[in-house]
Design a protein around this motif. Structure first.
Motif, short mmCIF file in Angstrom:
data_model
loop_
_atom_site.label_atom_id
_atom_site.label_comp_id
_atom_site.label_asym_id
_atom_site.label_seq_id
_atom_site.Cartn_x
_atom_site.Cartn_y
_atom_site.Cartn_z
N ARG A 113 0.83 -1.20 0.00
CA ARG A 113 0.00 0.00 0.00
C ARG A 113 0.87 1.26 0.00
O ARG A 113 0.60 2.22 -0.72
CB ARG A 113 -0.90 0.02 1.24
CG ARG A 113 -2.08 -0.90 1.24
CD ARG A 113 -2.87 -0.74 2.52
NE ARG A 113 -3.38 0.62 2.62
CZ ARG A 113 -4.63 0.97 2.33
NH1 ARG A 113 -5.48 0.06 1.91
NH2 ARG A 113 -5.02 2.22 2.45
N GLN A 114 1.91 1.23 0.84
CA GLN A 114 2.74 2.42 0.97
C GLN A 114 3.57 2.67 -0.28
O GLN A 114 3.69 3.82 -0.74
CB GLN A 114 3.66 2.27 2.19
CG GLN A 114 4.51 3.50 2.45
CD GLN A 114 5.31 3.39 3.74
OE1 GLN A 114 5.04 2.50 4.56
NE2 GLN A 114 6.27 4.29 3.93
N VAL A 115 4.12 1.63 -0.87
CA VAL A 115 5.04 1.83 -1.99
C VAL A 115 4.31 2.23 -3.27
O VAL A 115 4.88 2.93 -4.11
CB VAL A 115 5.90 0.57 -2.19
CG1 VAL A 115 5.11 -0.52 -2.91
CG2 VAL A 115 7.17 0.89 -2.97
N ILE A 116 3.05 1.82 -3.42
CA ILE A 116 2.30 2.22 -4.62
C ILE A 116 1.49 3.49 -4.37
O ILE A 116 0.79 3.97 -5.28
CB ILE A 116 1.37 1.10 -5.11
CG1 ILE A 116 0.24 0.82 -4.11
CG2 ILE A 116 2.15 -0.15 -5.43
CD1 ILE A 116 -0.76 -0.22 -4.59
N GLY A 117 1.55 4.05 -3.15
CA GLY A 117 0.85 5.30 -2.87
C GLY A 117 -0.66 5.16 -2.84
O GLY A 117 -1.38 6.05 -3.31
N LEU A 118 -1.16 4.05 -2.28
CA LEU A 118 -2.60 3.80 -2.29
C LEU A 118 -3.36 4.84 -1.47
O LEU A 118 -4.42 5.32 -1.89
CB LEU A 118 -2.88 2.40 -1.76
CG LEU A 118 -4.34 1.93 -1.81
CD1 LEU A 118 -4.85 1.92 -3.25
CD2 LEU A 118 -4.48 0.55 -1.19
N ASP A 119 -2.83 5.21 -0.31
CA ASP A 119 -3.52 6.20 0.52
C ASP A 119 -3.58 7.56 -0.17
O ASP A 119 -4.59 8.27 -0.08
CB ASP A 119 -2.82 6.33 1.87
CG ASP A 119 -2.94 5.06 2.71
OD1 ASP A 119 -3.96 4.37 2.59
OD2 ASP A 119 -2.00 4.76 3.47
N ASP A 120 -2.51 7.93 -0.87
CA ASP A 120 -2.52 9.19 -1.61
C ASP A 120 -3.55 9.15 -2.74
O ASP A 120 -4.26 10.13 -2.98
CB ASP A 120 -1.13 9.47 -2.18
CG ASP A 120 -1.10 10.74 -3.01
OD1 ASP A 120 -1.28 11.83 -2.44
OD2 ASP A 120 -0.90 10.64 -4.24
#
Length: 437
Positions: free
Chosen positions: A297-304
């Motif tokens: 999630r963090q590396v693909i920028g899912l939250d952004d």
């Protein structure tokens, strides 16, 4: 679902299995419990089987697994690459994962990260172009047979009449290289993340797995499942961004009537329901797989991406409300003009009845003059009420006002002449009738 993936023939370097997991957002309702053979026109029958997300510790989530290996093997060929397997995984949360297992003739371990990424991108482009008709036929057959129900496409696809459930623009994919002791180092630009055992994040959407490439495919899919769940969520959000941009472009070009607000609302309801269903993976999965999921999630920028989708869809909602208010205001204006026109016609009819009643003994010419004046005045009032005022045409508006004054003056003169021949007519009595009309 499948047996072991056969090892590479002969000796030589350690084998590498190349997995590509592609996510298609469909926003369908949960697959039916009864899995009947799936007939695909011109391609034969497929046999869906029940599966599950095996990495969940709580509340198991079912899937439908469809083996596409034979169909893809007949329709797709890659020089220097063997398609070992191809499976479609229909998730409960309105998403379909299409997973390829590939083996290459060249030694992937000898490639650096840049060359490895370029190879993966080229293979993905080739596969997407080659298997698009096949996947369209399979998923369309799944929809028509009832395996997938209530599919909600993006509004632009639905409104254009394109009923294919394959949304290629929203699709996103993960790349996995499974080999023992992978030689590739993560890209230096990536944050330092601690994923689950055996998972090494090389690039966003690119992973190396320290495992046996000859293991059963079920085990390999379970190993890559947490990162594939993250990319499935990303595909859902990309579909939301594309749909929001489409609606804004339609509104910006002055075509709000082309936007089906209710269909767009249903699309968004399905999108967020599916997204948050998959988002429960961070709480439902096992500890080992949860670490890989959170890192992905963090590396693909899912939250952004989620924040961007929230902002864009909030702006789209405000624009749709403004457009709806504008359409309601325009409708109210037209209705008010129609009501005013009806009032003018009623008043003119009432005035004509009074004039006929008061002028029983006059000549036909006088009666015609009164009737003509009243009709002319009514028409002038109707034009003044119904025809919208256009600022860019002041001359036309001036001509309409002049015509209205002329018609009113003629009506007054006709009624005044008729009143002069009436016995006992009160001053101002008959002459007041046209003004009331």
């Amino acid at each position: 679902m499948s047996g072991p993936v056969p090892p590479a023939p002969g000796g030589g370097p350690r084998p590498v299995l190349h997995l590509q997991s592609r996510a298609y957002p469909l926003h369908h309702s949960s697959p039916g419990a009864a899995l009947e053979p799936l007939p695909v026109p011109g391609l034969g029958d497929l046999r869906p089987v029940a599966g599950t997300l095996s990495t969940l510790a709580y509340n198991p989530d079912g899937t439908v697994e469809i083996d596409l290996t034979q169909l893809v093997g007949r329709a797709v060929s890659l020089p220097g690459t063997e398609i070992v397997a191809c499976h479609a995984r229909v998730l409960t949360a309105g998403t379909v994962l299409v997973v390829y297992a590939l083996r290459h003739e060249q030694d992937l371990r000898a490639l650096d990260l840049t060359a490895l990424d370029a190879l993966d991108a080229e293979v993905n482009r080739t596969l997407r172009e080659a298997d698009a008709p096949l996947l369209t036929a399979v998923l369309a057959a799944a929809v028509s047979s009832g395996l997938l129900r209530d599919v909600a496409l993006r509004p632009d696809l639905a409104l254009s009449g394109e009923r294919s459930p394959v949304d290629r623009q929203s699709a996103r994919y993960n790349c996995h290289f499974v080999t023992q002791d992978p030689p590739w180092a993560p890209d230096a630009r990536l944050p330092q993340l601690i994923a689950g055992p055996g998972c090494r994040i090389l690039l966003p959407y690119t992973y190396a797995w320290d495992g046996d490439p000859a293991a059963p495919l079920d085990d390999l899919l379970a190993m890559t499942e947490p990162t594939d769940i993250a990319v499935a969520q990303q595909s859902l959000l990309i579909g939301a961004l594309i749909a929001g941009r489409w609606v804004l472009a339609d509104l910006a070009h002055g075509h709000p009537e082309g936007t089906d607000v209710h269909a767009f609302r249903r699309f968004l309801d399905g999108l967020w329901a599916d997204f948050h269903h998959l988002d429960g993976y961070r709480m439902e999965s096992t500890q080992t797989h949860r670490a890989s999921y959170l890192c992905a999630r963090q590396v693909i920028g899912l939250d952004d991406t989620q924040e961007r989708a929230d902002r864009l869809l909030g702006y789209v909602s405000s624009s749709l409300q403004a457009a709806s208010s504008q359409r309601a205001e325009e409708l109210d204006t037209r209705l008010n003009r129609v009501a005013a026109a009806l009032a003018v016609v009623s008043a003119a009819s009432f005035g004509l009845d009074i004039a006929v009643f008061l002028l029983p003994q006059v000549s036909l010419a006088t009666k015609l003059g009164v009737v003509t004046g009243l009709i002319g005045m009514a028409l002038s009032c109707l034009l003044a009420v119904i025809v919208p005022r256009v600022r860019s045409a002041p001359a036309a508006a001036a001509r309409r006002r002049s015509a209205a004054r002329r018609a009113t003056r003629e009506a007054r003169q006709a009624v005044a002449g008729a009143a002069a021949v009436l016995p006992g007519a009160e001053p101002g009595g008959a002459a007041a009738v046209p003004n009331e009309g």
